[in-house]
Design an enzyme around this catalytic site. Structure first.
Site, short mmCIF file in Angstrom:
data_model
loop_
_atom_site.label_atom_id
_atom_site.label_comp_id
_atom_site.label_asym_id
_atom_site.label_seq_id
_atom_site.Cartn_x
_atom_site.Cartn_y
_atom_site.Cartn_z
N GLU A 87 0.82 -1.21 0.00
CA GLU A 87 0.00 0.00 0.00
C GLU A 87 0.86 1.26 0.00
O GLU A 87 0.37 2.35 0.29
CB GLU A 87 -0.95 -0.02 1.20
CG GLU A 87 -1.93 -1.19 1.11
CD GLU A 87 -2.87 -1.32 2.28
OE1 GLU A 87 -2.66 -0.65 3.31
OE2 GLU A 87 -3.83 -2.10 2.17
N LYS A 109 -15.10 -2.61 4.53
CA LYS A 109 -14.54 -2.99 3.22
C LYS A 109 -15.64 -3.74 2.50
O LYS A 109 -16.02 -4.84 2.93
CB LYS A 109 -13.36 -3.93 3.41
CG LYS A 109 -12.11 -3.33 4.06
CD LYS A 109 -11.16 -4.48 4.44
CE LYS A 109 -9.77 -4.00 4.79
NZ LYS A 109 -8.97 -5.09 5.40
#
Ligand code: PGA
Ligand code: ZN
Length: 424
Positions: free
Chosen positions: A210, A340
């Site tokens: 990330e 999510k």
């Protein structure tokens, strides 16, 4: 407003790790057509909906998504095309019914979510509304703030070759008054952290999935103190201008009996002590997955000990799953949800999870996955549903697509940045 689905299509595309994922396209009877792509996690919870992979070891090591794509083009298209839907909930219910399993393992959560999102985008366009306004409508709100970003600085765990036990150390630009200012602050801290990594660890930039920096930290505490040092070196005051959030992702270093944190081997009570000590010694305002995903009896104690000054945030623990969220509300296990959508598989089920958390007075952090695409729908979702957003660092286009979309919404709408819960 009703919408008639004319056609559903899909293709296999690649995500930020170079792995296949699903992009679906939904065409409505009025001629509007929109596409959306599914993200993919690596540090996944065991209660997540199933991401369907081909399993053909000769192609992408088994990670191909051709089966999921063909499910969209055949089964889902055949079942939905020509039908008129009253809204998102009806489409998502049809997708769940067609799949027929509890974890979307027949059609694949990647196929189902891509369709759910493509329909949302097409329907928003048909209604001539921005996507964030459409998403906000699904939970009975209107968007009037921007989510405060929590941004990856250092990485460990499964996103960085398991060099450090803890997965993410994020900075929270708590004093920033706008998205624009928050990102400028982040840039300064990231550059200071990169200089620190070069000086202390003699390492040039090595970025994790990330975009976080991933030097060989010697202890879990070193990650925290290096983050504080970077904030300071960038000219900001830790604990006032910039706070820290951590994703301990502890399921991934729990060996079935104990937490193997760095050199220590801890039971649940000792793990809680460690986290409480960190929250007192460092400017930490959010602790995600401090305990493993099935440590139900210990989570309420962690929540109680951290009190209201810190978010006790559940990711793998909750899996955006309404059943798990209700149990966590009833037992007082958390005060914040990491949301999510691909953990559950449709926008409507994620909306239900979001509303349960909000009604319980929890905060909601809308999160990307470690495998992302250039699609930016997550930014709109976070504006609509989130108090915070977690997207990753500021160095990769898959992450920047979301930050840049947030900047565009800010410029267009002049929405204020959400305050951190306990900030002045
Ligand atoms: P994942 O990690 O997307 O690899 O699951 C993100 C997180 O744990 O927050
Ligand atoms: Zn997490």
């Amino acid at each position: 407003m009703t919408n008639t689905v004319l056609a559903l299509d899909a293709m296999e595309i690649l995500d930020s790790r170079g792995r296949p994922t699903v992009r679906a396209t939904c065409t409505l009877a009025g001629g509007i057509s929109a596409s959306a792509s599914a993200p993919s996690g690596a540090s996944t919870g065991s209660a997540e909906a199933l991401e369907l992979r081909d399993g053909d070891a000769t192609r992408y090591g088994g990670l191909g998504c051709r089966t999921a794509v063909s499910h969209v083009r055949r089964d889902i298209h055949d079942a939905l095309a020509g039908r008129t839907f009253a809204g998102q909930a009806e489409v998502d219910a049809a997708l769940c019914a067609l799949d027929g399993t509890h974890n979307k393992s027949r059609l694949g959560a990647n196929a189902i979510l891509a369709v759910s999102l493509a329909f949302a985008r097409a329907a928003a366009q048909a209604e001539r509304r921005p996507l964030y306004a459409y998403f906000a409508g699904l939970i009975g709100r209107s968007a009037h703030t921007l989510p405060r970003p929590t941004i990856n600085l250092f990485s460990g765990g499964k996103h960085a070759g398991v060099r450090a036990s803890m997965q993410d150390i994020l900075i929270v630009p708590a004093a920033a008054r706008s998205m624009d200012e928050a990102l400028a602050v982040t840039y300064g801290v990231y550059q200071a952290a990169a200089a620190l990594v070069l000086r202390k660890y003699e390492m040039r930039l090595l970025r994790a999935d990330e975009g976080g920096l991933a030097p060989p930290f010697t202890t879990p505490e070193a990650i925290l103190s290096d983050a504080v040092e970077a904030i300071d070196a960038a000219g900001y005051t830790p604990g006032r201008d910039v706070m820290l959030a951590i994703d301990v992702a502890s399921s991934h270093f729990f060996d079935g009996a104990r937490y193997q944190l760095g050199a220590a081997s801890l039971n649940s009570a000792e793990m809680i002590e460690r986290l409480v000590r960190w929250s007192e010694s460092y400017p930490i305002v959010s602790i995600e997955d401090g305990l493993h995903e099935d440590d139900w009896s210990a989570w309420p104690e962690l929540r109680r000990r951290l009190g209201d000054r810190v978010l006790t945030l559940g990711d793998d623990f909750l899996c955006t799953n309404p059943v798990r969220i209700v149990r966590a509300i009833e037992t007082g296990a958390c005060n914040a949800l990491l949301l999510k959508v691909n953990q559950i598989g449709t926008i409507s089920e994620a909306a239900q999870a979001c509303m349960l958390a909000r009604d319980a007075g929890w905060r909601v952090t809308v999160s990307a996955r470690s495998g992302e695409t250039e699609d930016d729908w997550l930014a709109d979702l976070a504006v609509a549903w989130g108090d915070q957003i977690k997207v990753g660092s500021i160095t990769q286009s898959d992450r920047l697509a979301k930050y840049n979309r947030l900047l565009a919404i800010e410029q267009e709408m002049h929405l204020p940045l959400m305050r951190w819960p306990n900030a002045a």
